[in-house]
Design a protein around this motif. Structure first.
Motif, PDB file in Angstrom:
ATOM      1  N   CYS A 261       1.365  -8.694  -8.239  1.00 35.28           N
ATOM      2  CA  CYS A 261       1.391  -7.622  -7.240  1.00 35.28           C
ATOM      3  C   CYS A 261       0.081  -6.851  -7.289  1.00 35.28           C
ATOM      4  O   CYS A 261      -0.378  -6.449  -8.362  1.00 35.28           O
ATOM      5  CB  CYS A 261       2.570  -6.689  -7.485  1.00 35.28           C
ATOM      6  SG  CYS A 261       2.754  -5.395  -6.222  1.00 35.28           S
ATOM      7  N   HIS A 262      -0.514  -6.663  -6.108  1.00 33.71           N
ATOM      8  CA  HIS A 262      -1.758  -5.915  -5.955  1.00 33.71           C
ATOM      9  C   HIS A 262      -1.503  -4.707  -5.057  1.00 33.71           C
ATOM     10  O   HIS A 262      -0.838  -4.839  -4.026  1.00 33.71           O
ATOM     11  CB  HIS A 262      -2.845  -6.804  -5.327  1.00 33.71           C
ATOM     12  CG  HIS A 262      -3.180  -8.014  -6.153  1.00 33.71           C
ATOM     13  ND1 HIS A 262      -4.299  -8.081  -6.953  1.00 33.71           N
ATOM     14  CD2 HIS A 262      -2.529  -9.198  -6.300  1.00 33.71           C
ATOM     15  CE1 HIS A 262      -4.332  -9.259  -7.552  1.00 33.71           C
ATOM     16  NE2 HIS A 262      -3.267  -9.954  -7.180  1.00 33.71           N
ATOM     17  N   LEU A 263      -2.045  -3.544  -5.447  1.00 33.29           N
ATOM     18  CA  LEU A 263      -1.804  -2.305  -4.717  1.00 33.29           C
ATOM     19  C   LEU A 263      -3.083  -1.780  -4.074  1.00 33.29           C
ATOM     20  O   LEU A 263      -4.162  -1.836  -4.674  1.00 33.29           O
ATOM     21  CB  LEU A 263      -1.254  -1.233  -5.657  1.00 33.29           C
ATOM     22  CG  LEU A 263       0.055  -1.551  -6.395  1.00 33.29           C
ATOM     23  CD1 LEU A 263       0.433  -0.390  -7.308  1.00 33.29           C
ATOM     24  CD2 LEU A 263       1.174  -1.866  -5.408  1.00 33.29           C
ATOM     25  N   VAL A 264      -2.935  -1.271  -2.864  1.00 32.44           N
ATOM     26  CA  VAL A 264      -4.004  -0.535  -2.192  1.00 32.44           C
ATOM     27  C   VAL A 264      -3.493   0.892  -2.009  1.00 32.44           C
ATOM     28  O   VAL A 264      -2.501   1.122  -1.314  1.00 32.44           O
ATOM     29  CB  VAL A 264      -4.361  -1.156  -0.829  1.00 32.44           C
ATOM     30  CG1 VAL A 264      -5.479  -0.349  -0.166  1.00 32.44           C
ATOM     31  CG2 VAL A 264      -4.775  -2.619  -0.992  1.00 32.44           C
ATOM     32  N   LEU A 265      -4.135   1.853  -2.654  1.00 31.06           N
ATOM     33  CA  LEU A 265      -3.698   3.242  -2.634  1.00 31.06           C
ATOM     34  C   LEU A 265      -4.607   4.083  -1.752  1.00 31.06           C
ATOM     35  O   LEU A 265      -5.833   4.027  -1.862  1.00 31.06           O
ATOM     36  CB  LEU A 265      -3.682   3.821  -4.050  1.00 31.06           C
ATOM     37  CG  LEU A 265      -2.816   3.082  -5.083  1.00 31.06           C
ATOM     38  CD1 LEU A 265      -2.892   3.791  -6.428  1.00 31.06           C
ATOM     39  CD2 LEU A 265      -1.361   2.976  -4.613  1.00 31.06           C
ATOM     40  N   GLU A 266      -3.993   4.873  -0.889  1.00 31.67           N
ATOM     41  CA  GLU A 266      -4.731   5.738   0.028  1.00 31.67           C
ATOM     42  C   GLU A 266      -4.816   7.146  -0.567  1.00 31.67           C
ATOM     43  O   GLU A 266      -3.795   7.795  -0.791  1.00 31.67           O
ATOM     44  CB  GLU A 266      -4.039   5.789   1.386  1.00 31.67           C
ATOM     45  CG  GLU A 266      -4.757   6.644   2.407  1.00 31.67           C
ATOM     46  CD  GLU A 266      -4.009   6.759   3.718  1.00 31.67           C
ATOM     47  OE1 GLU A 266      -4.557   7.381   4.651  1.00 31.67           O
ATOM     48  OE2 GLU A 266      -2.878   6.245   3.814  1.00 31.67           O
ATOM     49  N   GLU A 267      -6.020   7.601  -0.821  1.00 31.23           N
ATOM     50  CA  GLU A 267      -6.220   8.942  -1.373  1.00 31.23           C
ATOM     51  C   GLU A 267      -6.193   9.953  -0.225  1.00 31.23           C
ATOM     52  O   GLU A 267      -7.227  10.412   0.267  1.00 31.23           O
ATOM     53  CB  GLU A 267      -7.547   9.011  -2.141  1.00 31.23           C
ATOM     54  CG  GLU A 267      -7.643  10.241  -3.034  1.00 31.23           C
ATOM     55  CD  GLU A 267      -8.921  10.253  -3.858  1.00 31.23           C
ATOM     56  OE1 GLU A 267      -8.838  10.511  -5.062  1.00 31.23           O
ATOM     57  OE2 GLU A 267      -9.997  10.001  -3.284  1.00 31.23           O
ATOM     58  N   ARG A 268      -4.973  10.299   0.195  1.00 28.41           N
ATOM     59  CA  ARG A 268      -4.817  11.181   1.354  1.00 28.41           C
ATOM     60  C   ARG A 268      -5.305  12.589   1.080  1.00 28.41           C
ATOM     61  O   ARG A 268      -5.696  13.316   1.996  1.00 28.41           O
ATOM     62  CB  ARG A 268      -3.343  11.185   1.785  1.00 28.41           C
ATOM     63  CG  ARG A 268      -2.874   9.813   2.243  1.00 28.41           C
ATOM     64  CD  ARG A 268      -1.394   9.768   2.539  1.00 28.41           C
ATOM     65  NE  ARG A 268      -0.963   8.398   2.807  1.00 28.41           N
ATOM     66  CZ  ARG A 268       0.296   8.032   3.001  1.00 28.41           C
ATOM     67  NH1 ARG A 268       1.259   8.942   2.968  1.00 28.41           N
ATOM     68  NH2 ARG A 268       0.597   6.761   3.226  1.00 28.41           N
TER      69      ARG A 268
ATOM     70  N   CYS B 117       0.835  -1.202   0.000  1.00 30.89           N
ATOM     71  CA  CYS B 117       0.000   0.000   0.000  1.00 30.89           C
ATOM     72  C   CYS B 117       0.865   1.246   0.000  1.00 30.89           C
ATOM     73  O   CYS B 117       2.059   1.211   0.281  1.00 30.89           O
ATOM     74  CB  CYS B 117      -0.923   0.005   1.216  1.00 30.89           C
ATOM     75  SG  CYS B 117      -0.049   0.230   2.789  1.00 30.89           S
ATOM     76  N   GLY B 118       0.221   2.362  -0.299  1.00 33.20           N
ATOM     77  CA  GLY B 118       0.889   3.654  -0.263  1.00 33.20           C
ATOM     78  C   GLY B 118      -0.061   4.730  -0.719  1.00 33.20           C
ATOM     79  O   GLY B 118      -1.243   4.484  -0.982  1.00 33.20           O
ATOM     80  N   ALA B 119       0.467   5.952  -0.821  1.00 41.44           N
ATOM     81  CA  ALA B 119      -0.325   7.056  -1.341  1.00 41.44           C
ATOM     82  C   ALA B 119      -0.492   6.896  -2.853  1.00 41.44           C
ATOM     83  O   ALA B 119       0.104   6.010  -3.460  1.00 41.44           O
ATOM     84  CB  ALA B 119       0.344   8.384  -1.003  1.00 41.44           C
ATOM     85  N   VAL B 120      -1.261   7.785  -3.460  1.00 44.23           N
ATOM     86  CA  VAL B 120      -1.626   7.582  -4.865  1.00 44.23           C
ATOM     87  C   VAL B 120      -0.432   7.711  -5.816  1.00 44.23           C
ATOM     88  O   VAL B 120      -0.470   7.187  -6.927  1.00 44.23           O
ATOM     89  CB  VAL B 120      -2.755   8.533  -5.302  1.00 44.23           C
ATOM     90  CG1 VAL B 120      -4.022   8.239  -4.519  1.00 44.23           C
ATOM     91  CG2 VAL B 120      -2.353   9.996  -5.158  1.00 44.23           C
TER      92      VAL B 120
ATOM     93  N   GLY C 156      -6.982   8.118   5.630  1.00 42.33           N
ATOM     94  CA  GLY C 156      -7.286   7.740   7.008  1.00 42.33           C
ATOM     95  C   GLY C 156      -7.772   6.316   7.170  1.00 42.33           C
ATOM     96  O   GLY C 156      -8.056   5.880   8.291  1.00 42.33           O
ATOM     97  N   SER C 157      -7.868   5.567   6.077  1.00 42.83           N
ATOM     98  CA  SER C 157      -8.305   4.164   6.159  1.00 42.83           C
ATOM     99  C   SER C 157      -7.273   3.328   6.899  1.00 42.83           C
ATOM    100  O   SER C 157      -6.078   3.654   6.945  1.00 42.83           O
ATOM    101  CB  SER C 157      -8.496   3.586   4.760  1.00 42.83           C
ATOM    102  OG  SER C 157      -9.525   4.253   4.055  1.00 42.83           O
ATOM    103  N   ASP C 158      -7.718   2.241   7.493  1.00 40.26           N
ATOM    104  CA  ASP C 158      -6.822   1.261   8.116  1.00 40.26           C
ATOM    105  C   ASP C 158      -6.195   0.451   6.984  1.00 40.26           C
ATOM    106  O   ASP C 158      -6.802  -0.479   6.456  1.00 40.26           O
ATOM    107  CB  ASP C 158      -7.619   0.356   9.063  1.00 40.26           C
ATOM    108  CG  ASP C 158      -6.750  -0.654   9.803  1.00 40.26           C
ATOM    109  OD1 ASP C 158      -5.661  -1.009   9.301  1.00 40.26           O
ATOM    110  OD2 ASP C 158      -7.165  -1.120  10.878  1.00 40.26           O
ATOM    111  N   MET C 159      -4.990   0.807   6.619  1.00 41.69           N
ATOM    112  CA  MET C 159      -4.387   0.229   5.416  1.00 41.69           C
ATOM    113  C   MET C 159      -4.059  -1.250   5.585  1.00 41.69           C
ATOM    114  O   MET C 159      -4.168  -2.029   4.633  1.00 41.69           O
ATOM    115  CB  MET C 159      -3.149   1.025   5.018  1.00 41.69           C
ATOM    116  CG  MET C 159      -3.462   2.481   4.666  1.00 41.69           C
ATOM    117  SD  MET C 159      -4.725   2.641   3.359  1.00 41.69           S
ATOM    118  CE  MET C 159      -3.759   2.208   1.904  1.00 41.69           C
TER     119      MET C 159
END
Length: 333
Positions: A94-101, A72-75, A131-134
């Motif tokens: 590889c799968h990514l979870v992106l946090e739209e900060r 995971c990481g920022a966009v 703010g999501s629980d990554m």
């Protein structure tokens, strides 16, 4: 410290350059000598500091029998780019979870690292609100993949856990050998401080080898007290993992400066823009607008304020990230 007991993939086979920056130093008044540790030149797609951490993290994943990586990481995450790149190299999905900060900042067809995610063949991209629980969000992806018969391995944001931080304990040792070879007495090391793996590893590596060289972190998101506690927690976890550092590392070995964050993570500041332009136009070296740019803005300000005694040799750890520049064209034009 015996780091050889930990598996790694060998992504880092030779030291990255440690370069003097005389024109940049002169532009800052010439009273402090700036050197740059070029971890922006590390192997992996477009380089950057995460390769050192992933050298250990990917080895752990493979040792555990994983066939799929989730991170995971920022966009515009440099970490996500490099994790994806090394997964490609290892023949893993590889799968990514992106946090739209910053709300509205994710653009599926965006430039910079967004473009590289797609070019490298990311298997899936999940975007979640700031703010999501990554870790929980990555675990949801892992659960779905396990149901498909996959064996996923979660790399935390920035690869900043005790395993990943080993990469920068090792880097501190590498740098000290370079100082010796160059006959260079270094008075201070300055690093970007974000997810904490780089900062924690450097603090351990410099302290536990009795180098006497202080390490200062320039924050890219959190306040000073919160970030220092965040970094020191990882210091303690990494020291426990290494297991042979007598007496541990004191909390005083972790120092942060938080005056250069600006309005928030990844949001441009005038001092960041100045830092990026100044280094580009004096040394031909590119910084990124999120991490190394704000960290260099901090170093510039500390030099101008006389924080470092005249004649000091100060090393800036360049963590890379230049692909993100191309997502900030409006900021620099």
């Amino acid at each position: 410290m015996n780091l050889a007991k930990f598996p790694r993939r060998g992504y880092v086979s030779t030291p990255t350059p440690l370069e003097a920056a005389p024109a940049f130093s002169e532009a800052l008044g010439g009273k402090v000598n700036i050197f740059i540790k070029r971890d922006d030149l590390l192997p992996g797609t477009s380089g950057g500091n995460k390769t050192r951490k992933l050298d250990f993290s990917m080895a752990d994943a493979i040792e555990q029998g994983a066939d799929t990586i989730i991170t995971c990481g920022a966009v515009q995450s440099n970490h996500c780019r490099l994790t994806l790149a090394w997964a490609v190299k290892e023949g893993m999905d590889c799968h990514l979870v992106l946090e739209e900060r910053v709300k509205g900042s994710y653009k599926p067809e965006g430039s910079g690292n967004n473009f590289l995610f797609n070019l490298l063949g990311v298997k899936s991209t999940k975007v979640v609100p700031g703010g999501s629980d990554m870790m929980a969000e990555m675990e949801k992806v892992a659960e779905a993949l396990r149901a498909e018969g996959k064996k996923p391995y979660i790399v935390p944001g920035g690869a900043s856990n005790s395993i990943g931080a080993l990469g920068y304990v090792s880097c501190a040792q590498e740098m000290q050998q370079q100082f010796f070879d160059m006959k260079l007495k270094v008075d201070h090391v300055v690093v970007p401080s974000g997810s904490a793996g780089t900062h924690a590893g450097m603090a351990i590596g410099m302290y536990a080898t009795n180098s006497g060289i202080p390490v200062s972190g320039i924050n890219v998101s959190r306040t000073k007290d919160v970030q220092e506690a965040h970094v020191y927690k990882l210091v303690e976890e990494t020291v426990e993992l290494i297991g042979d550092i007598k007496g541990g590392v004191p909390s005083e070995a972790v120092e942060c400066f938080d005056s250069y964050v600006g309005p928030g993570y990844s949001l441009p500041t005038d001092s960041m823009i100045e830092a990026v332009k100044l280094l580009a136009q004096t040394e031909g070296i590119l910084l990124d607008p999120v991490y190394s740019g704000k960290a260099m803005a901090g170093l510039i300000d500390l030099v101008r304020k006389g924080h470092f005694p005249e004649g000091s040799n100060v090393v800036f750890l360049h963590t890379g990230g230049s692909p993100a520049l191309y997502a900030y064209l409006d900021t620099f034009q």
